[in-house]
Design a protein around this motif. Structure first.
Motif, PDB file in Angstrom:
ATOM      1  N   GLN A   1       0.840  -1.200   0.000  1.00 48.18           N
ATOM      2  CA  GLN A   1       0.000   0.000   0.000  1.00 48.18           C
ATOM      3  C   GLN A   1       0.873   1.247   0.000  1.00 48.18           C
ATOM      4  OE1 GLN A   1      -3.516   0.077  -0.338  1.00 48.18           O
ATOM      5  NE2 GLN A   1      -2.783   2.095  -0.950  1.00 48.18           N
TER       6      GLN A   1
ATOM      7  N   LEU B   1       2.243   1.653  -3.509  1.00 45.96           N
ATOM      8  CA  LEU B   1       1.223   2.175  -4.424  1.00 45.96           C
ATOM      9  C   LEU B   1       0.968   3.663  -4.179  1.00 45.96           C
ATOM     10  CD1 LEU B   1      -1.254  -0.836  -4.430  1.00 45.96           C
ATOM     11  CD2 LEU B   1       0.092   0.003  -6.385  1.00 45.96           C
ATOM     12  N   ASN B   2       1.079   4.090  -2.935  1.00 43.92           N
ATOM     13  CA  ASN B   2       0.855   5.504  -2.610  1.00 43.92           C
ATOM     14  C   ASN B   2       1.959   6.417  -3.125  1.00 43.92           C
ATOM     15  OD1 ASN B   2      -1.471   4.704  -1.300  1.00 43.92           O
ATOM     16  ND2 ASN B   2      -0.626   4.910   0.749  1.00 43.92           N
TER      17      ASN B   2
ATOM     18  N   LEU C   1      -3.886  -3.515  -6.550  1.00 41.94           N
ATOM     19  CA  LEU C   1      -3.783  -2.629  -7.703  1.00 41.94           C
ATOM     20  C   LEU C   1      -5.163  -2.247  -8.238  1.00 41.94           C
ATOM     21  CD1 LEU C   1      -1.547  -1.320  -9.323  1.00 41.94           C
ATOM     22  CD2 LEU C   1      -1.480  -3.329 -10.783  1.00 41.94           C
TER      23      LEU C   1
ATOM     24  N   SER D   1      -7.693  -1.380  -6.621  1.00 46.96           N
ATOM     25  CA  SER D   1      -8.353  -0.345  -5.824  1.00 46.96           C
ATOM     26  C   SER D   1      -7.683   1.031  -5.924  1.00 46.96           C
ATOM     27  CB  SER D   1      -8.424  -0.782  -4.362  1.00 46.96           C
ATOM     28  OG  SER D   1      -7.127  -0.849  -3.820  1.00 46.96           O
ATOM     29  N   VAL D   2      -6.641   1.150  -6.750  1.00 45.11           N
ATOM     30  CA  VAL D   2      -5.971   2.449  -6.886  1.00 45.11           C
ATOM     31  C   VAL D   2      -6.446   3.139  -8.159  1.00 45.11           C
ATOM     32  CG1 VAL D   2      -3.952   1.760  -5.537  1.00 45.11           C
ATOM     33  CG2 VAL D   2      -3.926   1.471  -8.021  1.00 45.11           C
ATOM     34  N   ASP D   3      -6.067   4.392  -8.304  1.00 47.78           N
ATOM     35  CA  ASP D   3      -6.500   5.173  -9.459  1.00 47.78           C
ATOM     36  C   ASP D   3      -5.897   4.609 -10.755  1.00 47.78           C
ATOM     37  OD1 ASP D   3      -3.979   7.115 -10.207  1.00 47.78           O
ATOM     38  OD2 ASP D   3      -4.072   6.677  -8.059  1.00 47.78           O
TER      39      ASP D   3
ATOM     40  N   THR E   1      -2.114   5.186 -11.573  1.00 45.48           N
ATOM     41  CA  THR E   1      -1.207   4.295 -10.839  1.00 45.48           C
ATOM     42  C   THR E   1      -1.261   2.890 -11.413  1.00 45.48           C
ATOM     43  OG1 THR E   1      -1.435   5.632  -8.839  1.00 45.48           O
ATOM     44  CG2 THR E   1      -0.635   3.379  -8.549  1.00 45.48           C
ATOM     45  N   GLN E   2      -2.458   2.409 -11.738  1.00 42.70           N
ATOM     46  CA  GLN E   2      -2.589   1.086 -12.357  1.00 42.70           C
ATOM     47  C   GLN E   2      -1.786   0.999 -13.648  1.00 42.70           C
ATOM     48  OE1 GLN E   2      -6.710   0.065 -12.996  1.00 42.70           O
ATOM     49  NE2 GLN E   2      -7.216   0.210 -10.832  1.00 42.70           N
TER      50      GLN E   2
END
Length: 152
Positions: A87, A90-91, A125, A127-129, A132-133
């Motif tokens: 997480q 990903l941030n 992955l 659940s991210v924007d 980012t994906q």
């Protein structure tokens, strides 16, 4: 008789102070910077609790002159719960790919090579924007292509 090496970092510093020390010495151009980085990382590892993994990831720098010491940070990051690590990654991945593209690739290569972590990362992955994906997909495709794992 040899003297024991002196600690350059007082043991009463907060995690934020220690992370600041890591950031300030991350290029490790001088022996003192290498020692300060290594000592701060050791202090963090000895007192690892709720750590700001995002800030630790931002310490990674492709211009570091002592890669082996920076690997210590990678191993330290990997000692945390996988979902927290991922997480945090990903941030900050959009930032990290600019400031430390090589280390970003190394981290993703390690994720790619660990099946449970890879599956968890794939789930997270979703659940991210979208930006980012797409970025992470490109990083993984580049790794796969570079190492001839797939033909894209």
């Amino acid at each position: 008789m040899e003297k024991a090496p002196q600690k350059l970092i007082p043991s009463n510093l907060s995690d934020n102070d220690l992370i600041s020390t890591l950031k300030a010495s991350k290029l490790m151009r001088l022996r003192e910077e290498v020692l300060a980085f290594d000592n701060a990382l050791t202090e963090l590892a000895e007192n690892a609790t709720d750590m700001d993994l995002e800030e630790l990831l931002k310490v990674l720098d492709d211009n570091c002159e002592h890669e082996e010491v920076m690997w210590g940070l990678v191993h330290f990051l990997e000692s945390f719960d996988a979902s927290k690590q991922l997480q945090a990654l990903l941030n900050v991945v959009q930032e990290l790919v600019v400031s430390a593209p090589r280390w970003t690739e190394i981290i993703h290569y390690r994720i790619f090579n660990d099946e449970p972590t890879r599956f968890l990362y794939q789930d997270m992955l979703m659940s991210v924007d979208l930006k980012t994906q797409q970025l992470v997909t490109k990083i993984l495709e580049d790794i796969a292509q570079k190492h001839e794992l797939i033909n894209v």
